[in-house]
Design a protein around this motif. Structure first.
Motif, mmCIF file in Angstrom:
data_model
loop_
_atom_site.group_PDB
_atom_site.id
_atom_site.type_symbol
_atom_site.label_atom_id
_atom_site.label_comp_id
_atom_site.label_asym_id
_atom_site.label_seq_id
_atom_site.Cartn_x
_atom_site.Cartn_y
_atom_site.Cartn_z
ATOM 1 N N SER A 130 0.836 -1.207 0.000
ATOM 2 C CA SER A 130 0.000 0.000 0.000
ATOM 3 C C SER A 130 0.870 1.256 0.000
ATOM 4 N N ALA A 142 -3.836 1.971 -3.107
ATOM 5 C CA ALA A 142 -3.145 1.905 -1.822
ATOM 6 C C ALA A 142 -4.145 1.719 -0.683
ATOM 7 N N TYR A 166 -5.029 8.010 2.666
ATOM 8 C CA TYR A 166 -5.089 7.466 1.310
ATOM 9 C C TYR A 166 -6.449 7.748 0.669
#
Length: 281
Positions: A130, A142, A166
């Motif tokens: 990720s 990710a 993210y």
């Protein structure tokens, strides 16, 4: 002629070995750090060997040739299965090691994907992948990998805030907020988590809710909350200076959890502007 058979009796050493293996199994159900750490696997197999030896000693007197053959076949099958199972995990870990050390992004992605196919439950591989995806400007992918890592045992405050980051980078703000709410339901007294959530709310134009979260965090620990807010909003230099001037601010080096601090340390090539500390924050 009837010969009475003595019932099978477990020695204290065998009871201890079985108890050790049962404890290891219980731990593996709630943690991702069972066989991923070499010393854990070594300890398990030492206990397993003791259990096999004690079981063999307890039944040696009444074994027949047939029962010996059955035991040997079962032991060989168990050994082969163990080699295949743990060998695949070792191979998957080696692929992660190679992935983290290659500068070729395409090659790294292929190695990560192979590692995950070989060992789908390796949370560490998904976590590492990720980070590589995010560094390659793929925040959505990710987030998906980090979500899988959390679901497989890496659910701590810093992984939840990273997952929210993210999602936010992928412009999935609703998912980012859902991550914070999930994390706070698990870690309601985490000052770091609440201040991070407050900063998220502030960035997204919700100042009243942000102040509410900050107040909650300050009620747990005022200095920690003030220190985290200063660090996240203004960077490590400003947070350090604020702590030097005001005892109500915890310095970055003393913030908890310590492993979350490094992500907010100022980049000397891109420093954040300094802001004077305000005691009312």
């Amino acid at each position: 002629l009837c010969i009475a058979r003595r019932p099978f009796a477990m020695s204290p050493m065998l009871w201890a070995a079985v108890g050790g293996m049962a404890a290891f199994a219980a731990s593996s159900m709630v943690s991702s750090f069972s066989f991923r750490v070499v010393q854990n696997g070594a300890a398990f197999f030492i206990v397993f060997a003791i259990a096999l030896n004690e079981a063999a000693r307890s039944t040696r007197e009444k074994r027949t040739v047939s029962s010996n053959r059955t035991v040997n076949i079962a032991a060989a099958a168990a050994a082969l299965l163990s080699v295949a199972y743990f060998g695949s995990k070792a191979y998957a870990e080696d692929l992660v090691y190679l992935s983290e050390r290659t500068s070729d992004t395409g090659a790294a992605h292929r190695l990560y994907k192979t590692s995950i196919r070989v060992d789908p439950d390796n949370a560490n591989a998904r976590y590492s992948y990720s980070y590589r995806l995010f560094s390659s400007n793929e925040p959505g992918a990710a987030a998906a990998e980090l979500r899988s890592a959390i679901d497989r045992g890496l659910g701590v405050t810093i992984t939840y805030t990273t997952l929210s980051k993210y999602f936010e980078a992928a412009e999935q703000r609703q998912d980012a907020e859902s991550v914070y709410r999930e994390a706070l339901s698990i870690f309601p007294n985490s000052v770091y988590l609440r201040v991070s959530y407050a900063c998220f709310l502030e960035r997204n134009g919700r100042p009243e809710e942000s102040r509410s979260e900050l107040l909650f965090a300050r009620n747990i620990s005022g200095p920690q909350a003030n220190g985290w807010y200063e660090l996240i909003i203004h960077g490590s230099v400003a947070a350090y200076l604020a702590a030097q001037k005001n005892p109500d601010y915890t310095a970055p080096a003393d913030l908890l959890p310590a492993n979350a601090v490094s992500q907010y340390v100022d980049d000397p090539l891109d420093p954040k502007p300094l802001a004077p500390p305000a005691a009312t924050r």
